[in-house]
Structures are given as C-alpha cells and as structure tokens.
Design a protein around this motif. Structure first.
Motif, PDB file in Angstrom:
ATOM      1  N   LYS A 223      -6.140  25.410   2.269  1.00 38.68           N
ATOM      2  CA  LYS A 223      -5.095  24.490   1.832  1.00 38.68           C
ATOM      3  C   LYS A 223      -4.587  24.822   0.424  1.00 38.68           C
ATOM      4  N   GLU A 224      -5.497  25.067  -0.487  1.00 41.74           N
ATOM      5  CA  GLU A 224      -5.108  25.326  -1.878  1.00 41.74           C
ATOM      6  C   GLU A 224      -4.849  26.809  -2.100  1.00 41.74           C
TER       7      GLU A 224
ATOM      8  N   LEU B 247      -4.162  31.857  -4.003  1.00 37.61           N
ATOM      9  CA  LEU B 247      -3.997  31.015  -5.193  1.00 37.61           C
ATOM     10  C   LEU B 247      -5.385  30.675  -5.733  1.00 37.61           C
ATOM     11  N   ASN B 248      -5.459  30.385  -7.014  1.00 37.94           N
ATOM     12  CA  ASN B 248      -6.744  29.901  -7.521  1.00 37.94           C
ATOM     13  C   ASN B 248      -6.916  28.437  -7.109  1.00 37.94           C
TER      14      ASN B 248
ATOM     15  N   PRO C 192      -7.436  24.774  -8.385  1.00 36.19           N
ATOM     16  CA  PRO C 192      -7.319  24.100  -9.677  1.00 36.19           C
ATOM     17  C   PRO C 192      -8.692  23.623 -10.163  1.00 36.19           C
TER      18      PRO C 192
ATOM     19  N   GLU D   8      -9.395  21.047 -11.817  1.00 32.43           N
ATOM     20  CA  GLU D   8      -9.576  19.609 -11.588  1.00 32.43           C
ATOM     21  C   GLU D   8      -9.887  19.305 -10.126  1.00 32.43           C
TER      22      GLU D   8
ATOM     23  N   GLN E 144     -13.578  17.694  -8.801  1.00 30.45           N
ATOM     24  CA  GLN E 144     -13.616  16.499  -7.941  1.00 30.45           C
ATOM     25  C   GLN E 144     -14.465  16.722  -6.695  1.00 30.45           C
TER      26      GLN E 144
ATOM     27  N   TYR F 109     -11.781  29.489 -19.039  1.00 32.29           N
ATOM     28  CA  TYR F 109     -10.869  30.149 -18.108  1.00 32.29           C
ATOM     29  C   TYR F 109      -9.709  30.682 -18.927  1.00 32.29           C
TER      30      TYR F 109
ATOM     31  N   VAL G 171      -4.100  28.704 -19.080  1.00 30.04           N
ATOM     32  CA  VAL G 171      -3.777  28.083 -17.785  1.00 30.04           C
ATOM     33  C   VAL G 171      -2.265  28.133 -17.531  1.00 30.04           C
TER      34      VAL G 171
ATOM     35  N   GLY H 186      -0.993  30.442 -14.279  1.00 32.08           N
ATOM     36  CA  GLY H 186      -0.384  29.767 -13.127  1.00 32.08           C
ATOM     37  C   GLY H 186      -1.411  29.602 -12.030  1.00 32.08           C
ATOM     38  N   ARG H 187      -1.027  29.939 -10.815  1.00 35.01           N
ATOM     39  CA  ARG H 187      -1.980  29.838  -9.708  1.00 35.01           C
ATOM     40  C   ARG H 187      -2.538  31.213  -9.332  1.00 35.01           C
TER      41      ARG H 187
ATOM     42  N   TYR I 296     -14.325  14.584 -14.365  1.00 37.42           N
ATOM     43  CA  TYR I 296     -13.232  14.157 -13.476  1.00 37.42           C
ATOM     44  C   TYR I 296     -13.152  12.653 -13.322  1.00 37.42           C
TER      45      TYR I 296
ATOM     46  N   LEU J  36      -7.708  18.739 -19.886  1.00 33.68           N
ATOM     47  CA  LEU J  36      -8.285  18.609 -18.546  1.00 33.68           C
ATOM     48  C   LEU J  36      -8.653  17.152 -18.275  1.00 33.68           C
ATOM     49  N   HIS J  37      -8.337  16.699 -17.087  1.00 34.85           N
ATOM     50  CA  HIS J  37      -8.657  15.341 -16.594  1.00 34.85           C
ATOM     51  C   HIS J  37      -8.036  14.212 -17.424  1.00 34.85           C
TER      52      HIS J  37
ATOM     53  N   TYR K  86      -5.456  12.813 -16.748  1.00 36.23           N
ATOM     54  CA  TYR K  86      -4.804  11.887 -15.810  1.00 36.23           C
ATOM     55  C   TYR K  86      -5.681  10.674 -15.524  1.00 36.23           C
TER      56      TYR K  86
ATOM     57  N   GLU L 178      -1.337  13.185 -13.016  1.00 34.05           N
ATOM     58  CA  GLU L 178      -1.908  13.525 -11.718  1.00 34.05           C
ATOM     59  C   GLU L 178      -2.735  14.784 -11.853  1.00 34.05           C
ATOM     60  N   TYR L 179      -3.713  14.961 -10.921  1.00 36.42           N
ATOM     61  CA  TYR L 179      -4.593  16.123 -11.046  1.00 36.42           C
ATOM     62  C   TYR L 179      -3.870  17.420 -10.682  1.00 36.42           C
ATOM     63  N   ARG L 180      -4.502  18.529 -10.973  1.00 36.88           N
ATOM     64  CA  ARG L 180      -4.031  19.920 -10.903  1.00 36.88           C
ATOM     65  C   ARG L 180      -3.450  20.284 -12.267  1.00 36.88           C
ATOM     66  N   GLU L 181      -4.298  20.948 -13.042  1.00 32.59           N
ATOM     67  CA  GLU L 181      -3.992  21.182 -14.451  1.00 32.59           C
ATOM     68  C   GLU L 181      -2.763  22.054 -14.693  1.00 32.59           C
TER      69      GLU L 181
ATOM     70  N   ARG M  80       0.485  20.033 -13.977  1.00 36.66           N
ATOM     71  CA  ARG M  80       0.691  18.978 -14.976  1.00 36.66           C
ATOM     72  C   ARG M  80       1.115  19.585 -16.318  1.00 36.66           C
TER      73      ARG M  80
ATOM     74  N   SER N  33      -6.546  18.445   0.172  1.00 44.09           N
ATOM     75  CA  SER N  33      -5.958  18.444  -1.157  1.00 44.09           C
ATOM     76  C   SER N  33      -4.447  18.364  -1.096  1.00 44.09           C
TER      77      SER N  33
END
Lengths: 548, 687
Positions: free
Chosen positions: A41-42, A417-418, A420, A422, A426, A435, B96, B100-101, B133, B166-167, B169, B200-203, B206, B560
């Motif tokens: 999913k991610e 993708l990495n 996240p 957060e 969770q 990082y 970060v 990106g991703r 978190y 981080l966190h 949110y 919202e989460y996902r650093e 955000r 997610s």
C-alpha cells in the motif's frame, strides 16, 4: 528483421495497445487500493501485466523492473509445469505461485494469474506479482542472510488454484496464512491481487467485445512488431562490437569474490549476451533465478535505448541471452534465492550497463549505489504481539554525462516508496532515530555522484531479529569517464552505548533500546573531477555534501 | 435596466475570461482579454475595466476570480520568483523534504531529475527534540539547539520559516514553542507550523505542504493586495473572492493564511459550474469534461457533490491522466478530483520510429497553433476536425479567425507516407479516435477507478473542444446523456458565479472505533466549528448561511489509506465505512478493527446561487444555416445540416447527424443522437 504484416488498420491497433496499457495500470491501482500491508500500500511493491493466449507480454504498467521482466518468463514456466502435471488453467480459475524456479523471482513475491476466456476460448492472461512481507521460513521477513537452500526461505507454493469456478479456494488462502508471521496481511493482500486480475480481465474482454477477437489478435501482432522495430532502430545507433564487463558481489565476510561477467555483442540491431565466466551457484541466498537475470538485461537495454517504447514481447525479440545452468544467474533447484532478486539482480543490471557504456558512454550513468539495502525485522512485543517489517533503502545515484547523480534515491532494479517514519512508528515497535544523507559518499567528477542515506532504527518494545542484506560494503560503486567511485556502505549495531560495525549480510538478535543503522553507498562520479564547475563546488560545500 | 450583477473572472493560459450575470434579467455579459502572464492581476483589471464601461460599478455585488499565480510560481515562471525559506525539523531528519518518498519519477530513464528541493539543504536546520506517535515527549525541546537555529536564520536574508517536527500532528507543543521563539526574536519573520497547516501523519507530505505554504505566502499576499487596491480604485466595493482548489471561494485575507489552497484554482471552477447546472437540471451525478487547446480534464460530481481528493502534487507531471508520484511537490489540502491529460485542439499527431500513428503529448499551443491558423505545418486535432468537416472549414470565432482548410489537409496528408493503407479522411479520423481514447482514460479514471459506474452519470462537456468530442466519449463510456451548457468556452468563468465560500480543517485522532471517546470527538469538532464560524464571519457570511460538514478519515487498522465518511454515531460510521470500502475496493472486512484516523470539518458559507432565467420557447427544428460534408466513423462522408446555436430556442429538437456552431465552440451530433434545447438554454444530447 521481420516486419509483421497484418490486415488490421494502424489506428485500431494503437487504440487497443493504449487501452491494454491503461488496463494494466488500472490493475495496479486496484491492487494498491485493496491491499493491506504497508509494503504494497505505501511502498507499491507490486507489478501488473497482460499476456496474449500464447503467454506473450502485451502490456505492462511501469512498476518494479525486477518484477516486470520476470513475469513473462514466470508465466511460461508455470504453464509448462501444469502441462507436466497434466493440469490446465480453466475458465473461472485463478492460480497462485511463488516457487522461484517457476515464477521467476523469490518466495516473497507471490504471483497470481488469471486465464482469460472469451466464449469458452482462452484469449490471454492477467497476472500480477506482489512482495509479501513474510512468507514464513527461518527468519521474519523470510529473507534469511544465511540460507543454504531454498527450503529455509519460506513456504514454497507450486502453481495452485486460489480460485475455482470464480470462488476463492479458502484452503489455499489458509495454507498461505498458516505459514506467515502476519496472516491477516496475507489474506488481505491476496484478495487485492485477485481484485487486480479481475480488473485486467474485465478490460480485456471489453476490448474484445468492442473490436472482435480477430481484430484484437491482429492488433497484438501489429503493435508487438512496432515495439520490436523501434528497439532495433535505436540499437542501430549504438556502436557495433563486442564489449566485456564484470563486477562483483560480496560474500558475508565482505570479500568481493562473486563474479558476474558478461560479453555483450551489438550487431545489426540486436544484442547478444553471453554470461560465460559468471560464478557457479552458491549455498548463499544470492542466486538469482533466470527470470531475474532477464529482468536485469531488459531493464538495462530499455534504460540505454528508448524508455518510451511500449514494453512488450516485441522488445524481447532483438535480445538473446546465453547462460550455463548452475551459475548464480541461472541456479539449479534448490539453491537459495531470496537475495538474488534484490542484490544480484542489481549487480547484473550494472554489469550490463557497464558493457553498454563502452558502446555508448554518453547514454549510461556512472554506477549507482548498487544495493537495495534490505532491512527485515520481526519479533514479539512484551505483551505478545508478533510483527514483521521489511523495507529497502535508496542510495546515491550515479552521475550522468550531463548532470549530477541524485542523493538518496531508489535506483536500478527497484523503485519502491519508503515507508513514512510516522507510519512505521504507529504500526511497529520501532523508532527511526536518524534519516538523512551521508555527506562525502557521492563520487567526485565533472558531475558528482549522489550521496547515500543513513537510516537508524531503534527497537522500543520486546526482542527482535534483524536481517540485513546489503552490498558495496567493500567494493565501491565505479565512476565513469574519469569520475571517482562512490563511497561504500556500512552497517552499525549500537548497544549498551557502544557501536559495533556489522557485516553487509547479517542476522542479529536485537533487544529493546538497541539500534541498527544502515549507511547506504553513494553513486560514482562522471568525468574528470578537476573539470567540475566552481559554482557547483560552492553549492556542495555550502550544503555539506562535498564529494569523496 | 441593469440589476445586481455577479462577476466571475477566469485567468487562463491565453485569455482572461470575464462573465457577468445580471440577476434580474439573466443577461450574461462576456469579455475576453489577453492574459498578462508577467502581472496576472493586470489582465483581471483590464477585463473588469472593460466591463465597467458597460455597466455601473455600483450594481456589482460580487467579484470572484481564479488565479494561476501559485502554480506558475511553483513551475518556476520568471517574475514570480519564490522567496528564500528556511525549514526547521527534528534533528537528524532535515533531509526528509529532499528525499521525498525515495522513488524516481521515471523508472527507465537514467537521466531522470528530482524536483529541485524548495528549501536548500543549508537552510534546513535540525533542532533537538522528539515525540513518539502518541505525542509523548521523548526528548524535550533543546534550548541550545533552538538558539543556534535562531542565530543561523538571523544571519541570512530568510524572511519566512517553515517548522515541521515528527509527530507534531498529535502534539504541537514543540512546534509552537519554536514558532514563538522565532517570532519574538526575529520580528517580522513569517513562521508557518506544520501542526497548524496540515496536522496529519506522514512526515514528508506534511513538511512539503508546510513549506509550499510558507513559500507562496508573500507572493500571493502581494498579488491579492495589489489586485484588491486596483479593484477598489475602479470604484467596485463588492466583496472580492478567490476560487480555491477545493471548489470553494475564499476572501483574500483568509486565503493568505493557506495560499497553497489556490494551486488548482482555475480547473476547479469548471467542475463547480457543472455541479451547479446539474443541480438546476435535477441531475445528481455528473461527469464534467473540459477540453481546451492543450489539455483535457475530467471530474466527478456524485450525488450533487464534486468529488475531492486530499492530496495533490503541485507542479508535477501527469502520465495518462494520473499524477506521476515524485514529479512535483505534494500539498495536502482538499482538491477537486481532476484527471488531466495532454489532449486538446492543439495536440500534435506524428509517426513514431516504429511506424505507428501517435497523438500528443506535444501541443502546437497558441503559437504556432494548428496548421489551419496559418503558421504551423504539423497536423493537430483541430486540423483533423477541420479535414473531417466537423469544424467550420472557413472561419472560427464567429468569423473572426479565418481557417486555411487546405493547410489542415496538407498537414494531415503529410502523415500518409507512413500510413499508405489509409486515405486522408481515415488518417484524420484516426487522429480523432486516438485523442478520444486518451480523453476517455481521464473520464474512466475519475469514474471507474474511483468506484463509480459511468452509466449512472450524465456528461457535461465544455471548453472550446468538449462539445465536439462529447458524444464519441459518451459512447465509449456508455453514458446516455450529454449536456452542453450555454457558453461552453466561458464555462470555467461561469462556475465562479456559482461557488460557495468554503474552508476546511483537520485534526488527528488515531483511535480504534471501539476505543474512541465520543466526548473527545465532540470537543474536537466543536473547536474546529468555532474556528470555522469565525473564519466565515470575517468573510461576511451571515450565521444562518453557515453549514458545517463533519467527516472522519477511516481505515481498517493496519491499512494506510483512508476513506472519508460522514461523522455520526460511531456504529453508523463503521457500517458506512464497510459499505464504502466495498463499493470502492470490491470487498469489506467486517471482522477487522476499524480505525478513525482524523476528524475533518468543512465550513461552508452558502452564497445565493444565480437563477438562470427560462428562455424563449419554440418547438420543432429550426431551419439549418446550411449543410456541409462531415465524416462519421463507419459511415464516411454525410451531407450534414449546420445550425447556429444563437438561433435555437428552448424546446427545439434535432436528430443527428448535425453540427451546431456558436462563437467559441461547436457541438457535433453524430447519427443516432438526438438534441433538445432545454428551458435554460442547454443542449441536451441523448441516444
């Protein structure tokens, strides 16, 4: 050169081709939307494709290179295995397979195949492959760094029905669940893969209903021929000749002694690769089944020629690969293969790129970090919750003939993708404590290589096993045209306030409060470092990313 | 006699369109002026000035406009240079934003680029602090490292700072402490906290959203202030609003707080217009289809509501109608869900190295434009439409733009050597078939891929090219009914007249449904409502016009990706989630734990909608203005009657084949289709 002649008009052929590519993309979205695990999913660690009735690739979505090249090979092997067993795919069936010697990657990658029938006749297949974070075996995440044979790498699924008469075969799902450390994820992800194939099938049938089966099949012949012609046209632009390249993988002690060697001949719009001189297979999980080897070849050829050519069977026709069975790029069962997919596949692609660089140096980058830096972890929290976690990490991209490499990015055979930070925190008893880029790891050059990354993870609850599968800890990623090599990677285990350097390939027990850090390699530089632009140097200095 | 008048101004790539609606007479005034890219407010003012020459300023009760300034600035347009911004992050995580991703936007391209980071590494500063978190403090905010960050920023010419920990949110305390220190010690500094902008989460997402807002603020504020001054100088005292990407308007002081909400301002207004006309006609489900010179865009209106998505990659690329992940800068605000593809009148047809006919993605744009305009030689979609007789082969824009049909034909014929089996008509029809196939994709993306069956929808087609291609697309998607609004070429500007004022807020919740404390949720919603009410009040919305919509973001525990569900008693929310999950993804897992991820509030200030007056009524078919030979798939050339839309009255009907021409658009009615002019002047096509 063969030009396929057919009665179909070019417009209808183009419409059908585009619609099939779109259908494969839509399959990928269906899988992602319905999946459960973070890995799918991610990180989007899945791939989808459509095949004609002969099992030839007709369309794919641009997902993960290592999956895609192996899907057609895997389908052929699977169909042959069924034939040998006296079985056959029937209407209403869906099949699941992860035996690497059939499906073409490693046990974590579960392939789901739907035969597509129109008015009772087989007209093609919809297939997809997704990386399941855990399929059992000796260690959480299933990719054991010290596996000596396939059997310890997890559940082996020969071609098995997961759907019959359009009903899910629950026994098959239960069998897979029972063998996984995260059973609820497995059934959710398998349902998602089924949904993906159903989407692909529906779209194929709609096209046939609209255009008729004869037109559909004539269109396939036509557009496969077009891809072939386009590839041959670009191959003719490369300098003809025979080029030899070799590179090495590291044994667990760090010695770079495992050789991949390729002799590549470009002639008259074709490429022939001979892997003579490549290492014999080993009792280490770095053997890559032949489907993975093909993936690396197709990736490199596509990257160096024209990445806009629609990927299908036509792109395979100008390429021939010779390899002796019993080598690390074509092992014989039951050699372990979990890391072949990730690490060996990457190095194989790099060897082919280095050979192609001799024919077209301006088209090929210096070598990227050359490892996926796999981190698998799993354990039990103090209140008894089991968990498994898997991710790969980016590295430095090799510099190009006209620009720098990119810092901290997924290269070559992967593009996930990495997760996240957060989201990790969770879901798992893990905390990411660092990082960022690793300064100085980008190889110097007129254009510099990208820097590697460091990702440091702390275990915050219970005990766990960590498995690391990383490369380029000894041998550095090569530069090109006078560029310097990129910096190497390293792994660190911090416990009781002391940092211990650990091997690239390691299985470790980790206790609460301890940390594992992976430093990934940088990319090689391109061209003479003395010719680097003064402004570019100043920016590197200001940003603290000076070259090695 | 002029009554109260609303004015909508849409800033497009080439033209700035003004539409003014006289609420009493229903009369629409339309003005087109050239867009002024270097100072876009100038085009807006020029259009307004031209309008004021025709109507008294005092009658204007509302001015609403869409702005491309935010997008153009992120795309790096000259004269819209973004300011230097610093970013403060948790120590150890300053990269970060750039990482990106981790993926690359083109898998097989060794020369792929990553978007230039919006904050240079040297200006990304780590401060020692850490939360878990749940929001518990693991490492207290370290004053010494905060001091060092303030000093570093003080030494530069940085005027704006984004803060993203981080966190944050779940617990904004550290960010607020940093924000306060920065504001106190560096007065005048513009500070944006991630916990205010996008809790919202996902650093990465955000942080990116926060940085984009920080970057755009001064630019957007200066632009809007300037615009407001000029508008007032014209003697217009009506409220001035800007369209946001969520399809709602915002007063300019409010939008300055979240300037990134302007990013898809223009495209959103077309969908809002479609929703409004749909509502007037009693159609709940509408596919909006907007085809211009270079791109085609599709959106979905379901049950009267334009569909929105929670994230957008600003300045990114699209591939086959979908955003390419990693090609732009993520911004997490509600965006009208639009799929976009490079396909329009100017899209170029060509032959690839394999000998296949291809259409796009390159466009001849406004310059040189289609071959028919007399400058270019490459065949475009417009040229194919001219060759086939679908577009007027003599002149467009009511005769203002002469057409060189011979040049179109020569351009299309230039492809013939590669396609010896086809004649020129068949090649032109092929160009149309291929571009239609591309455009059908975007319609499929916003319907089928989102879990909606297009057969339940009517299509509303607008933009200069939409009405020409609508029926073919409707056939591909099995849509039975197509609406062509009165002024398809100005429809985006028209949509600006029909929007409400809209603001959104979100708070993180992260609790399994069975453990959720309803009192905590109620408190959170009430807080957000109080803020929303205040925000609407300052924008001049009366209390009785305020509406608040409460939603949850819900997922299965372990997933997610979330789905938005209307808030209510928790068991109802859970059931609605199972149902929506089943509809969207084909299954529901009723045994699994359901997690409420966030609470979301939309504050709506209802703006009274214009009433569209009924038109003169007639029956039967009007006389055609003439006939011409038009090519239809499967039938070849057919002598087809041509009608002027201006002369058509409500109640008129036609049977295909027919062509209906108007100033800036042209509707093609293929054989088998029927047309009826409805009471408010829309063309309703059906088969």
């Amino acid at each position: 050169m063969t030009i396929v002649q057919s009665a179909i008009d070019p417009i209808t052929s183009e419409v059908i081709k585009n619609s099939l590519i779109y259908a494969s993309e839509e399959m990928g979205i269906a899988v992602r939307n319905a999946s459960y695990s973070a890995n799918i999913k991610e990180r989007l660690d899945h791939s989808c494709a459509l095949f004609d009735r002969r099992g030839r690739l007709i369309a794919q979505a641009e997902h993960i290179p290592v999956h895609l090249g192996s899907l057609p090979w895997g389908l052929q092997q699977t169909l042959e295995s069924l034939k040998a067993r006296g079985d056959v795919m029937r209407p209403g069936d869906m099949w699941v397979v992860n035996d690497p010697y059939l499906s073409g990657t490693h046990l974590n990658d579960i392939t789901v195949i739907r035969p597509v029938f129109f008015q009772g006749n087989l007209i093609g297949y919809a297939g997809n492959k997704a990386h399941h974070a855990d399929v059992g075996g000796a260690v959480p995440g299933s990719m054991s760094s010290d596996a000596r044979e396939l059997f310890v790498e997890g559940l082996i699924i020969p071609a098995t029905r997961i759907m019959q008469s359009d009903q899910v075969v629950e026994q098959t799902v239960e069998l897979i669940r029972a063998n996984s450390r995260s059973p609820e994820m497995r059934s959710g992800d398998l349902k998602a893969q089924i949904a993906g194939n159903v989407t692909g099938e529906r779209r194929m049938l709609e096209l046939i209903e609209r255009h008729g089966i004869a037109t559909f099949e004539a269109a396939i012949e036509r557009f496969l021929g077009e891809s072939e012609r386009r590839l041959r046209t670009v191959l003719r632009e490369l300098r003809e000749g025979t080029y030899i390249a070799e590179d090495f993988l590291e044994v667990p002690s760090g010695e770079p002694s495992i050789c991949i060697r390729a002799m590549l001949t470009i002639k008259d719009g074709t490429i022939a690769i001979d892997y003579a001189g490549t290492n014999r297979q080993l009792e280490l999980p770095i053997n890559a089944v032949f489907g993975v080897t093909l993936s690396g070849v197709y990736y490199a050829v596509r990257a160096v020629t024209d990445s806009t050519i629609p990927m299908n069977d036509g792109c395979f026709r100008p390429v021939t690969v010779m390899i002796e069975p019993g080598t690390i790029l074509s092992p014989i069962r039951p050699a372990p293969v979990s890391g072949g997919n990730v690490e060996t596949s990457t190095r194989n692609a790099q060897v082919i790129l280095q050979a192609l660089a001799q024919a077209a140096p301006e088209r090929v980058s210096a070598m990227s970090g050359g490892t996926m830096t796999n981190v698998m972890a799993g354990g039990t929290t103090k209140d008894g919750r089991h968990w498994t976690f898997y991710e790969t990490n980016g590295c430095g991209m090799g510099a190009r003939s006209t620009m720098d490499g990119i810092d901290g990015i997924q290269c070559d055979m992967t593009n996930t993708l990495n997760t996240p930070i957060e989201a990790i925190e969770q879901q798992f008893p893990l905390r990411v404590t660092r990082y960022e880029f690793v300064p100085g790891t980008g190889g110097g050059g007129r254009y510099r290589g990208g820097c590697g990354l460091v990702r440091e993870i702390e275990l915050v609850d219970g005990d766990a096993t960590f498995v690391l599968l990383c490369e380029r800890h000894t041998l550095h990623p090569p530069g090109a045209q006078g560029g310097k090599p990129g910096g190497s990677g390293r792994n660190v285990h911090a416990k009781d306030g002391i940092e211990y350097k650990i091997a690239g390939k390691a299985t470790l027990r980790v206790c609460e409060g301890e940390r594992i850090a992976t430093y990934t390699p940088g990319g090689g530089g391109y061209g003479d470092p003395l010719k680097r632009d003064a402004e570019a140097r100043r920016v590197d200095e200001k940003n603290g990313l000076v070259c090695s | 006699m002029a009554g109260k008048t609303r004015v909508g101004i849409d800033v497009g790539g080439t033209f700035t369109d003004l539409v003014a609606l006289d609420e009493q007479t229903g009369e629409l005034t339309k003005i087109k002026v050239p867009t002024t890219p270097l100072a876009p407010e100038q085009g807006v003012i020029n259009a307004l000035r031209a309008f004021c020459e025709q109507a008294p300023q005092s009658k204007i009760v509302l001015v609403s406009h869409s702005s491309t300034i935010a997008t153009n600035a992120l795309l790096g347009q000259v004269h819209l240079e973004l300011p230097r911004v610093a970013l403060v992050t948790t120590a150890g995580f300053r990269d970060v934003l750039e990482i990106g991703r981790q993926n690359r936007s083109e898998v097989y391209n060794l020369f792929v680029r990553r978007p230039k980071p919006l904050v240079e590494r040297a200006d990304r500063i780590g401060v020692v602090e850490r939360l878990d978190y749940k929001g518990n403090v693991l490492v207290p905010l370290d004053r010494a490292s905060l001091d060092a960050a303030v000093e570093q920023i003080a030494k530069t010419d940085v005027r704006a700072v984004a803060v993203s920990f981080l966190h944050s949110y779940v617990n904004p305390a550290h960010e607020r402490e940093v924000g306060q220190a920065l504001r106190e010690r560096l007065p005048g500094l513009d500070v944006t906290l991630s916990s205010d902008i996008d809790p919202e989460y996902r650093e990465y997402e955000r942080t990116s959203t926060t940085v984009v807002n920080a970057l755009l603020r001064s630019l957007v504020t200066v632009y809007l202030d300037h615009l407001e001054r000029e508008v007032r100088a014209l003697g217009i005292n009506a409220p001035l609003y800007v369209m946001q990407s969520n399809g709602g308007m915002s007063a300019i002081e409010t939008v300055a707080k979240r300037p990134a909400t302007l990013i898809e301002s223009g495209p959103a207004s077309g969908v809002i217009g479609a929703a409004y006309v749909g509502k007037e006609l009693g159609i709940a489900n509408v596919l909006s289809f907007d085809m211009g010179g270079t791109t085609a865009k599709a959106g979905t209106i379901f049950d009267g509501e334009p569909q929105v998505v929670g994230e957008f990659e600003a300045a990114g690329r699209t591939h086959s109608g979908r955003a390419v992940k990693g090609s732009g800068y993520p911004v997490r605000f509600p965006f009208i869900d639009l799929a976009e593809v490079s396909a329009g009148g100017g899209t170029i047809a060509w032959i690839d190295a394999g000998g296949a006919l291809r259409v796009g993605p390159l466009s001849a744009g406004a310059d040189p434009g289609p071959a028919a305009y007399g400058k270019g030689d490459q065949p475009t979609v417009t040229d194919a439409n001219i060759v086939l007789g679908r577009l007027n082969p003599v002149a467009l824009l009511g005769g203002k733009m002469p057409i060189d049909a011979g040049r179109s034909r020569r351009a299309v014929a230039s492809l013939q050597p590669a396609l010896p089996e086809l004649d020129v008509d068949r090649i032109a029809a092929g160009i149309i078939a291929l571009v239609d196939n591309e455009m059908a994709k975007v319609l499929r993306i916003v319907s089928i891929e989102r879990g909606y069956d297009p057969r339940m929808f009517a299509m509303m087609a607008f933009g200069g090219g939409g009405p020409l291609h609508a029926c073919a697309l409707a056939e591909q998607l099995d849509v039975k009914r197509v609406i062509i609004p009165a002024d398809p070429g100005l429809f985006s500007a028209f949509g600006l007249l029909a929007a409400d004022i809209r603001g959104t807020a979100v708070r993180s919740i992260l609790a399994v449904s069975t453990e959720l404390d309803p009192k905590r949720v109620e408190t959170i919603f009430r807080e957000m409502e109080a803020e929303g009410r205040e925000e609407l009040r300052v924008q001049g919305v009366a209390r009785e016009q305020m509406v608040f919509v409460r939603e949850f973001d819900v997922r299965y525990h372990g997933q997610s990706f979330e789905l938005a569900i209307h808030a209510g008693p928790i068991p109802d929310v859970v059931e609605a989630f199972h149902e929506k999950h089943e509809r969207t993804y084909g299954y529901a897992s009723r045994g699994d734990a359901v997690e409420i991820v966030a609470a979301r509030l939309t504050s709506i200030g209802r703006v009274q909608k214009p009433t569209l007056p009924a038109r003169a009524v007639s029956e039967g078919s009007p006389p055609p203005s003439g006939t011409r030979s038009v090519y239809f798939d499967g039938q070849g050339r057919v002598e087809t009657p041509v009608y002027y839309r201006m002369r058509m009255l409500s109640g008129n009907t036609l049977s295909g084949p027919a062509v209906v021409e108007q100033y800036d658009s042209c509707t093609l009615l293929p054989p088998g289709w029927r047309l009826r002019v409805d009471a408010i002047g829309n063309l309703e096509l059906s088969r």
